[in-house]
Scaffold this motif. Structure first.
Motif, mmCIF file in Angstrom:
data_model
loop_
_atom_site.group_PDB
_atom_site.id
_atom_site.type_symbol
_atom_site.label_atom_id
_atom_site.label_comp_id
_atom_site.label_asym_id
_atom_site.label_seq_id
_atom_site.Cartn_x
_atom_site.Cartn_y
_atom_site.Cartn_z
ATOM 1 N N ILE A 226 0.847 -1.189 0.000
ATOM 2 C CA ILE A 226 0.000 0.000 0.000
ATOM 3 C C ILE A 226 0.883 1.240 0.000
ATOM 4 O O ILE A 226 1.716 1.424 0.892
ATOM 5 C CB ILE A 226 -0.921 0.035 1.230
ATOM 6 C CG1 ILE A 226 -1.795 -1.220 1.285
ATOM 7 C CG2 ILE A 226 -1.786 1.293 1.216
ATOM 8 C CD1 ILE A 226 -2.604 -1.352 2.570
ATOM 9 N N ALA A 227 0.694 2.093 -0.995
ATOM 10 C CA ALA A 227 1.412 3.364 -1.056
ATOM 11 C C ALA A 227 0.437 4.501 -0.779
ATOM 12 O O ALA A 227 -0.687 4.506 -1.279
ATOM 13 C CB ALA A 227 2.050 3.560 -2.422
ATOM 14 N N SER A 228 0.872 5.452 0.020
ATOM 15 C CA SER A 228 0.122 6.684 0.242
ATOM 16 C C SER A 228 0.761 7.753 -0.634
ATOM 17 O O SER A 228 1.930 8.115 -0.436
ATOM 18 C CB SER A 228 0.179 7.092 1.712
ATOM 19 O OG SER A 228 -0.435 8.358 1.911
ATOM 20 N N PHE A 229 0.006 8.233 -1.641
ATOM 21 C CA PHE A 229 0.538 9.256 -2.534
ATOM 22 C C PHE A 229 0.051 10.617 -2.069
ATOM 23 O O PHE A 229 -1.150 10.864 -1.981
ATOM 24 C CB PHE A 229 0.104 9.002 -3.985
ATOM 25 C CG PHE A 229 0.761 9.934 -4.964
ATOM 26 C CD1 PHE A 229 1.995 9.615 -5.514
ATOM 27 C CD2 PHE A 229 0.176 11.147 -5.308
ATOM 28 C CE1 PHE A 229 2.635 10.482 -6.397
ATOM 29 C CE2 PHE A 229 0.793 12.016 -6.192
ATOM 30 C CZ PHE A 229 2.029 11.686 -6.741
ATOM 31 N N ASP A 230 0.987 11.510 -1.822
ATOM 32 C CA ASP A 230 0.690 12.824 -1.259
ATOM 33 C C ASP A 230 0.283 13.818 -2.351
ATOM 34 O O ASP A 230 1.046 14.710 -2.721
ATOM 35 C CB ASP A 230 1.916 13.329 -0.484
ATOM 36 C CG ASP A 230 1.666 14.642 0.243
ATOM 37 O OD1 ASP A 230 0.490 15.068 0.334
ATOM 38 O OD2 ASP A 230 2.648 15.244 0.716
ATOM 39 N N SER A 231 -0.933 13.666 -2.853
ATOM 40 C CA SER A 231 -1.449 14.608 -3.856
ATOM 41 C C SER A 231 -1.508 16.014 -3.281
ATOM 42 O O SER A 231 -1.298 16.998 -4.004
ATOM 43 C CB SER A 231 -2.843 14.183 -4.320
ATOM 44 O OG SER A 231 -2.829 12.887 -4.852
ATOM 45 N N SER A 315 9.668 8.085 -5.550
ATOM 46 C CA SER A 315 9.036 9.387 -5.763
ATOM 47 C C SER A 315 8.955 10.084 -4.421
ATOM 48 O O SER A 315 8.559 9.465 -3.421
ATOM 49 C CB SER A 315 7.626 9.231 -6.342
ATOM 50 O OG SER A 315 6.925 10.471 -6.270
ATOM 51 N N PRO A 316 9.301 11.365 -4.354
ATOM 52 C CA PRO A 316 9.236 12.077 -3.081
ATOM 53 C C PRO A 316 7.810 12.229 -2.571
ATOM 54 O O PRO A 316 7.599 12.596 -1.424
ATOM 55 C CB PRO A 316 9.857 13.433 -3.399
ATOM 56 C CG PRO A 316 9.659 13.611 -4.868
ATOM 57 C CD PRO A 316 9.785 12.238 -5.446
ATOM 58 N N TRP A 317 6.816 11.939 -3.431
ATOM 59 C CA TRP A 317 5.425 12.144 -3.040
ATOM 60 C C TRP A 317 4.733 10.867 -2.584
ATOM 61 O O TRP A 317 3.557 10.895 -2.228
ATOM 62 C CB TRP A 317 4.645 12.758 -4.207
ATOM 63 C CG TRP A 317 5.314 13.970 -4.755
ATOM 64 C CD1 TRP A 317 5.931 14.112 -5.959
ATOM 65 C CD2 TRP A 317 5.496 15.222 -4.076
ATOM 66 N NE1 TRP A 317 6.480 15.363 -6.080
ATOM 67 C CE2 TRP A 317 6.227 16.064 -4.937
ATOM 68 C CE3 TRP A 317 5.111 15.707 -2.820
ATOM 69 C CZ2 TRP A 317 6.572 17.380 -4.591
ATOM 70 C CZ3 TRP A 317 5.470 16.998 -2.475
ATOM 71 C CH2 TRP A 317 6.182 17.803 -3.348
ATOM 72 N N ALA A 318 5.454 9.765 -2.584
ATOM 73 C CA ALA A 318 4.831 8.481 -2.211
ATOM 74 C C ALA A 318 5.556 7.837 -1.041
ATOM 75 O O ALA A 318 6.787 7.870 -0.966
ATOM 76 C CB ALA A 318 4.829 7.527 -3.402
ATOM 77 N N THR A 319 4.778 7.264 -0.130
ATOM 78 C CA THR A 319 5.317 6.508 0.995
ATOM 79 C C THR A 319 4.675 5.124 1.006
ATOM 80 O O THR A 319 3.441 5.015 1.061
ATOM 81 C CB THR A 319 5.020 7.210 2.329
ATOM 82 O OG1 THR A 319 5.589 8.518 2.318
ATOM 83 C CG2 THR A 319 5.589 6.414 3.503
ATOM 84 N N TRP A 320 5.507 4.104 0.922
ATOM 85 C CA TRP A 320 4.977 2.738 0.996
ATOM 86 C C TRP A 320 4.771 2.354 2.461
ATOM 87 O O TRP A 320 5.699 2.430 3.250
ATOM 88 C CB TRP A 320 5.933 1.749 0.322
ATOM 89 C CG TRP A 320 5.915 1.833 -1.168
ATOM 90 C CD1 TRP A 320 6.817 2.469 -1.961
ATOM 91 C CD2 TRP A 320 4.921 1.281 -2.042
ATOM 92 N NE1 TRP A 320 6.462 2.353 -3.281
ATOM 93 C CE2 TRP A 320 5.301 1.609 -3.373
ATOM 94 C CE3 TRP A 320 3.750 0.533 -1.845
ATOM 95 C CZ2 TRP A 320 4.549 1.242 -4.482
ATOM 96 C CZ3 TRP A 320 3.010 0.152 -2.949
ATOM 97 C CH2 TRP A 320 3.399 0.505 -4.244
#
Length: 322
Positions: A226-231, A315-320
């Motif tokens: 699960i990745a949280s993408f920081d839109s 990607s700096p905008w995604a955290t797994w």
């Protein structure tokens, strides 16, 4: 002879390395992606809400990946929470996906497929939480719990790889900014400053609720990535540093839009409005396509980042989370 203490340290380090490697998808693993959401993701028609190809179409090209788009414009997470006369994720998009899966129309290897979930803009906006036109007792809490429940339902159906995209800073859109004007999305009287502040708080609270829910959920789903993408962070950075993202021939613009239509107070939106449209390469200077939707150029740079995540790259905008 190696001491027991050294063995314990080595074992702990190995566990940390193994855990780190297990986070996220591997490079080259993903071949397919399936989208759920609203007009920010709907790739089922052209031109899309951004005036061209929506970001999943670009991401599919950048990958390359096979795209299966279930997102539909106007959608909320669930019409049982925030009703709108459009295909919601829970009552339409997921059933449509499951029907195609069960009848064999859609046969995707779960290890090679990733699912993106991006919902919330319509749940939080006009005719929903912002204006109070929702089911009695509904708040931001169940609305964001619904987004996490989408992931759980997909996991139960066999899906294993996910990207949950946070809600963008909607107060930066023209519709919800403090300097807003009557547009195709709302012509009635309102306090624009109040709207902007309220929307900012809804978005921030909603994103934090979602992240906390995901962090609690991730360890309970064996085999899931699960990745949280920081839109929210990504769009904020486009707004604050447009030169890093926009490349049109007009002066860079993050407060106006390509297709701007101004209406009189209480004017019917069936009227044409007073519209101004940027043409040609000047369009790539704009962050926004209209008062609510982002532009093609913003879609392309967003697609690049999400394709990077799906490719198993940093990607700096995604955290797994798993």
């Amino acid at each position: 002879m190696v001491s027991p203490q050294v063995l314990r340290v080595a074992s702990a380090l190995l566990a940390l390395v193994t855990s780190s490697i297990a986070l996220g998808v591997a490079p080259g693993q993903i071949k397919n992606f399936v989208t759920f959401g609203d007009s920010y993701t709907d790739s089922s028609y052209y031109p899309s809400a951004d005036g061209g190809y929506q970001w999943p179409t670009w991401a599919a090209e950048y990958g390359p990946f096979n795209l299966y788009g279930l997102a539909r414009s106007g959608a909320t997470c669930s019409n049982l929470l925030t009703y709108r006369p459009f295909p919601p994720i829970m009552e339409w998009q997921i059933p449509a996906y499951l029907n195609e899966t069960y009848n064999g129309t859609l046969a995707l290897n779960p290890q090679e497929t990733i699912y993106t979930i991006w919902i919330g803009t319509n749940d939080l906006g006009v005719s929903a939480l912002l204006t109070g036109s929702d089911t009695p007792g509904v708040s931001i809490v169940p609305v964001r719990q619904c987004a996490v429940d989408v992931l759980k339902r997909l996991y139960e159906s066999g899906a294993r790889n996910f990207i949950m995209q946070s809600i963008i800073p909607l107060d930066l859109t023209i519709l919800y900014s403090s300097n807003s004007y009557p547009s195709r999305y709302w012509t009635a009287q309102r306090n624009t400053t109040e709207w902007s502040v309220f929307m900012r708080e809804l978005v921030r609270a909603g994103n934090q609720i979602t992240l906390l829910e995901l962090e609690a959920l991730a360890p309970t789903l064996p085999g899931a990535h699960i990745a949280s993408f920081d839109s929210y962070g990504f769009f904020t950075d486009v707004y604050n540093h447009p030169g890093n993202y926009l490349n049109g021939t007009a002066p860079l613009n993050v407060t106006g839009c390509i297709n701007s239509c101004v209406y009189a107070l209480n004017e019917s939106t069936s009227d044409p409005g007073d519209c101004t449209v940027a043409e040609g390469s000047a369009q790539d200077s704009f962050m926004w396509y209209d008062e609510l939707h982002f532009s093609q150029q913003t879609a392309r740079v967003l697609a690049r980042e999400i394709a990077t995540v799906m490719s198993g790259q940093f990607s700096p905008w995604a955290t797994w989370l798993s």
